[in-house]
Scaffold this motif. Structure first.
Motif, PDB file in Angstrom:
ATOM      1  N   VAL A 193       0.855  -1.202   0.000  1.00  0.00           N
ATOM      2  CA  VAL A 193       0.000   0.000   0.000  1.00  0.00           C
ATOM      3  C   VAL A 193       0.890   1.251   0.000  1.00  0.00           C
ATOM      4  N   GLU A 194       1.907   1.203   0.828  1.00  0.00           N
ATOM      5  CA  GLU A 194       2.852   2.329   0.933  1.00  0.00           C
ATOM      6  C   GLU A 194       3.598   2.524  -0.394  1.00  0.00           C
ATOM      7  N   ALA A 195       4.097   1.432  -0.956  1.00  0.00           N
ATOM      8  CA  ALA A 195       4.878   1.514  -2.199  1.00  0.00           C
ATOM      9  C   ALA A 195       4.050   2.029  -3.370  1.00  0.00           C
ATOM     10  N   ALA A 196       2.752   1.781  -3.301  1.00  0.00           N
ATOM     11  CA  ALA A 196       1.882   2.170  -4.436  1.00  0.00           C
ATOM     12  C   ALA A 196       1.550   3.660  -4.441  1.00  0.00           C
ATOM     13  N   LYS A 197       1.844   4.333  -3.341  1.00  0.00           N
ATOM     14  CA  LYS A 197       1.536   5.767  -3.280  1.00  0.00           C
ATOM     15  C   LYS A 197       2.260   6.515  -4.404  1.00  0.00           C
ATOM     16  N   GLY A 198       1.530   7.363  -5.090  1.00  0.00           N
ATOM     17  CA  GLY A 198       2.120   8.127  -6.184  1.00  0.00           C
ATOM     18  C   GLY A 198       2.280   7.349  -7.475  1.00  0.00           C
ATOM     19  N   THR A 199       1.791   6.085  -7.495  1.00  0.00           N
ATOM     20  CA  THR A 199       1.879   5.277  -8.722  1.00  0.00           C
ATOM     21  C   THR A 199       0.491   5.142  -9.343  1.00  0.00           C
ATOM     22  N   LYS A 200       0.464   4.454 -10.454  1.00  0.00           N
ATOM     23  CA  LYS A 200      -0.788   4.132 -11.161  1.00  0.00           C
ATOM     24  C   LYS A 200      -1.797   3.404 -10.246  1.00  0.00           C
ATOM     25  N   LEU A 201      -1.279   2.667  -9.263  1.00  0.00           N
ATOM     26  CA  LEU A 201      -2.152   1.893  -8.370  1.00  0.00           C
ATOM     27  C   LEU A 201      -2.320   2.558  -6.994  1.00  0.00           C
ATOM     28  N   ALA A 202      -2.083   3.873  -6.953  1.00  0.00           N
ATOM     29  CA  ALA A 202      -2.115   4.604  -5.680  1.00  0.00           C
ATOM     30  C   ALA A 202      -3.349   4.303  -4.829  1.00  0.00           C
ATOM     31  N   ASP A 203      -4.505   4.281  -5.449  1.00  0.00           N
ATOM     32  CA  ASP A 203      -5.724   4.018  -4.675  1.00  0.00           C
ATOM     33  C   ASP A 203      -6.313   2.642  -4.981  1.00  0.00           C
ATOM     34  N   SER A 204      -5.476   1.777  -5.488  1.00  0.00           N
ATOM     35  CA  SER A 204      -6.003   0.517  -6.031  1.00  0.00           C
ATOM     36  C   SER A 204      -5.598  -0.731  -5.264  1.00  0.00           C
ATOM     37  N   ILE A 205      -4.761  -0.573  -4.249  1.00  0.00           N
ATOM     38  CA  ILE A 205      -4.412  -1.751  -3.443  1.00  0.00           C
ATOM     39  C   ILE A 205      -5.450  -1.860  -2.336  1.00  0.00           C
ATOM     40  N   ASP A 206      -6.388  -2.783  -2.539  1.00  0.00           N
ATOM     41  CA  ASP A 206      -7.521  -2.916  -1.614  1.00  0.00           C
ATOM     42  C   ASP A 206      -7.156  -3.931  -0.518  1.00  0.00           C
ATOM     43  N   LEU A 207      -6.364  -3.461   0.447  1.00  0.00           N
ATOM     44  CA  LEU A 207      -5.883  -4.343   1.523  1.00  0.00           C
ATOM     45  C   LEU A 207      -6.892  -4.393   2.668  1.00  0.00           C
ATOM     46  N   ASN A 208      -7.367  -5.582   2.963  1.00  0.00           N
ATOM     47  CA  ASN A 208      -8.336  -5.783   4.039  1.00  0.00           C
ATOM     48  C   ASN A 208      -7.693  -6.594   5.164  1.00  0.00           C
ATOM     49  N   VAL A 209      -7.506  -5.960   6.296  1.00  0.00           N
ATOM     50  CA  VAL A 209      -6.948  -6.647   7.459  1.00  0.00           C
ATOM     51  C   VAL A 209      -8.129  -7.158   8.290  1.00  0.00           C
ATOM     52  N   VAL A 210      -8.268  -8.477   8.360  1.00  0.00           N
ATOM     53  CA  VAL A 210      -9.497  -9.055   8.916  1.00  0.00           C
ATOM     54  C   VAL A 210      -9.254  -9.686  10.284  1.00  0.00           C
ATOM     55  N   ASP A 211     -10.137  -9.333  11.206  1.00  0.00           N
ATOM     56  CA  ASP A 211      -9.948  -9.635  12.620  1.00  0.00           C
ATOM     57  C   ASP A 211     -10.063 -11.123  12.943  1.00  0.00           C
ATOM     58  N   GLY A 212      -9.047 -11.651  13.583  1.00  0.00           N
ATOM     59  CA  GLY A 212      -9.102 -13.009  14.129  1.00  0.00           C
ATOM     60  C   GLY A 212      -8.700 -14.119  13.182  1.00  0.00           C
ATOM     61  N   TYR A 213      -8.449 -13.789  11.913  1.00  0.00           N
ATOM     62  CA  TYR A 213      -8.098 -14.842  10.945  1.00  0.00           C
ATOM     63  C   TYR A 213      -6.604 -15.138  10.971  1.00  0.00           C
ATOM     64  N   ASP A 214      -6.278 -16.404  10.678  1.00  0.00           N
ATOM     65  CA  ASP A 214      -4.878 -16.834  10.680  1.00  0.00           C
ATOM     66  C   ASP A 214      -4.358 -16.991   9.242  1.00  0.00           C
ATOM     67  N   HIS A 215      -3.340 -17.817   9.054  1.00  0.00           N
ATOM     68  CA  HIS A 215      -2.718 -17.957   7.719  1.00  0.00           C
ATOM     69  C   HIS A 215      -3.198 -19.220   6.990  1.00  0.00           C
ATOM     70  N   SER A 216      -4.148 -19.939   7.572  1.00  0.00           N
ATOM     71  CA  SER A 216      -4.488 -21.281   7.092  1.00  0.00           C
ATOM     72  C   SER A 216      -5.562 -21.282   6.011  1.00  0.00           C
ATOM     73  N   TYR A 217      -5.938 -22.481   5.603  1.00  0.00           N
ATOM     74  CA  TYR A 217      -7.041 -22.626   4.650  1.00  0.00           C
ATOM     75  C   TYR A 217      -8.380 -22.238   5.268  1.00  0.00           C
ATOM     76  N   TYR A 218      -8.473 -22.201   6.594  1.00  0.00           N
ATOM     77  CA  TYR A 218      -9.681 -21.633   7.211  1.00  0.00           C
ATOM     78  C   TYR A 218      -9.840 -20.182   6.767  1.00  0.00           C
ATOM     79  N   PHE A 219      -8.732 -19.468   6.767  1.00  0.00           N
ATOM     80  CA  PHE A 219      -8.721 -18.074   6.316  1.00  0.00           C
ATOM     81  C   PHE A 219      -9.009 -17.986   4.813  1.00  0.00           C
TER      82      PHE A 219
END
Lengths: 294, 294
Positions: free
Chosen positions: A250-276
C-alpha cells in the motif's frame, strides 16, 4: 490428452478435477498440475474463463484443490481452475530438500540465474510460457490466454501480484491471500532470492511487487483496476514474523498508477491457514467475476 | 468455559471455530472436540440449531472442520456444528495403535463390553450422554438437546444412522455420506465389533442400522421422515471392497416404518474423499434445514 498424462479424474461439485502431469522443458522435471473443469465445460460450447491459483510454501497442487472450496464457486459460476505445483520436484540438486522454505515446495515463481538452481528452478517461465499455453492447447474450450485472472496464497499471493504487475494485459484481475508482498526485505525472500537470483539485488527487484508497482503502467482496457488482498490479524507470518509486509505494498503504491487501487483488508481473528483462505474465497471470486468476461 | 479447555479459537467464515478438550468420564481420557459457532451466536439471542457431524476412520475433529466446508453453510444459515473425535486417544491399551481401522481413530461409536476395551472405548455414551449435554451446558445459546440433527461420513455415517435409529426423538433428522450401512457383515465391522463387543452377535445387532431399522418406530412428530444418503460410483470401499453395503439398508428397510424413506443417491464418478463430501454438503444442509427449527 496430448502432452498431459491424466493421473486421476475425480468428480467434484458436479464437475471434474483432473490430476495431470507432464514433462516440462523449463524445469527439466515432471510437473504435476490440477485442472478443475466445471460442469459448463463442454466441447463445442463457448470458451470459459479461468482462474489461476498459485499456492504457498510446501504446497502441492492438492492442498488448495481440496481445501480452498474454489471448485464449489467455479461450478456455480462456470469458470475453470488451474492449480500449478510450487517448484520442480526431484531435480536432484544438493540441498533442495533440506528446508521447507527453500528448494522443493518453494520455487518462489522466479527464473533462477544462480548456481545449480538455474537448470530447474524456473517457475516463472514454467507457469507463464509453458503451463498456460499447454492448458490452452489441450483444453480448447478454456479461454486461458485471453480471459484469465490470477490469485494465490502467501508465496503464491506474491507470485500472483508479481506476475500480474510484470505482464499488463495478460490477466484480467489479480487478488491475493496473505501475500509475501515485499520479498526483498524479509527472511523467506532473502533466502530464496539470494540462492535463486544471486547477490545482485537488481535481479531481486524484478520480482518484488513493491518495486514492480513503481513502474507499472496499468492494465490496458481495465476500468477501476484494483488488487484485492486479505490478511488476518492472527496471521503470525505477517504480524509476528514480519514475513509478509502486506502494508508495504500500500505504501509503495503511493504516487503510482495503483495509488488508490491496493484494496488491503486486514481481517480480525483470521490466521494464515485454509480456514482463512476458504473464508474469503467467496469475496475473491466475486471480485474476479467483475473483470472476467462471462 | 467450565469443563472445556479452549486450545484454540480460529476465525472461520465470519464465525468462530473452537478447538476444545475436556476430561471424559466415559473414555477416561482427554477428548478433543471442535465446535463451530456461526456469527449469529450471541449471548441473549434465541437458541440456534445444531448439526452433529461424526467423522470416519482415522479422523480427528480437524479433518471435517477444515475440508467439509460445513462452516460456510452454518454461517450462511445460522446453525452450529459439533465435530467429536473418533475414539479415545492414548488409552494405553495393547494393540490400540497397531492398525488404522481398529483402536485409535476407530471407536465405531459403540460402548465396548469386551476385553481391555470396555474401560475406554465407549464412544456411544460419550457422544450422547456426555459430550452433547456438556456442549449444551457450556454454550447455552445452542439448542443441542432439542433442535439437533446428525450426519457423518463412512464410520461416522454409520454412527449417525445408528444413533438416530436407537434414539427416536433425539435428532430432528439424519443423513450420511458413504456410511458403513451394515457393519455386522463387513470386515471393518467384524474387526471392531468382534473386539469391542465380543462374539455374541446379538450385541453387534444393537449397533447395526440394518437390524435397528427392523424395529424402528419412527421419529415422533416428524412428517415425511427420510434418511438422506449419498455414495459415489467410484467409492472403492462400497463398490470394490464391499465395506459399506449402502444398498443393504434400502433392502433392510422394506416392510418397515422407513420402507420408502431411505433416500439413497448413488452419484456418478464420486469417490470416498472430502471432494465427495464437500460436493454434497450443500444438499445435506438443505435437507437438515427442512427439519430443524429456525
Amino acid at each position: 490428452m496430448g502432452k498431459f498424462e491424466t493421473k486421476d479424474t475425480i468428480a467434484v461439485c458436479n464437475g471434474k478435477l483432473l490430476k495431470l502431469s507432464h514433462a516440462s522443458e523449463y524445469t527439466k522435471t515432471s510437473m504435476d498440475v490440477n485442472v478443475y473443469l466445471p460442469p459448463q465445460y463442454e466441447a463445442g460450447a463457448k470458451k470459459l474463463p479461468v482462474l489461476l491459483y498459485l499456492s504457498g510454501l510446501t504446497c502441492t497442487p492438492q492442498n488448495a484443490s481440496e481445501k480452498s472450496f474454489l471448485p464449489y464457486f467455479a461450478s456455480k459460476h462456470g469458470f475453470a481452475l488451474i492449480f500449478p505445483d510450487t517448484s520442480p520436484r526431484g531435480a536432484g540438486i544438493d540441498g533442495e530438500d533440506e528446508s521447507w522454505d527453500f528448494g522443493t515446495g518453494a520455487g518462489f515463481y522466479v527464473d533462477s540465474v544462480n548456481g545449480p538452481w538455474k537448470k530447474n528452478y524456473n517457475m516463472y517461465s514454467y507457469v507463464l510460457k509453458e503451463l498456460l499455453p499447454l492448458v490452452s492447447e489441450e483444453f480448447v474450450q478454456l479461454d486461458v490466454l485471453e480471459n484469465c485472472s490470477i490469485t494465490g496464497h502467501s508465496m503464491g499471493g506474491y507470485g500472483a501480484i508479481m506476475m500480474y504487475l510484470r505482464n499488463p494485459g495478460q490477466f484480467k484481475s489479480c487478488s491475493a491471500f496473505a501475500p509475501i508482498a515485499n520479498p526483498s526485505v524479509v527472511p523467506w525472500g532473502e533466502k530464496c532470492f539470494g540462492n535463486y537470483l544471486g547477490e545482485d539485488k537488481t535481479e531481486w527487484y524484478k520480482y518484488d511487487p513493491c518495486h514492480l508497482v513503481k513502474t507499472y503502467a496499468g492494465n490496458p482496457g481495465v476500468a477501476d483496476e484494483k488488487i484485492l488482498i486479505h490478511v488476518g490479524t492472527k496471521d503470525v507470518f505477517n504480524y509476528r514474523d514480519n514475513q509478509l509486509r502486506c502494508e508495504n505494498l500500500v505504501e509503495a503504491a503511493k504516487g503510482t498508477k495503483l495509488a488508490d487501487s491496493i484494496d488491503l483488508n486486514v481481517v480480525d481473528g483470521y490466521d494464515h491457514s485454509y480456514y482463512f483462505i476458504s473464508s474469503f474465497v467467496p469475496e475473491h471470486v466475486e471480485f474476479h467475476l467483475k473483470y472476467l468476461t462471462k
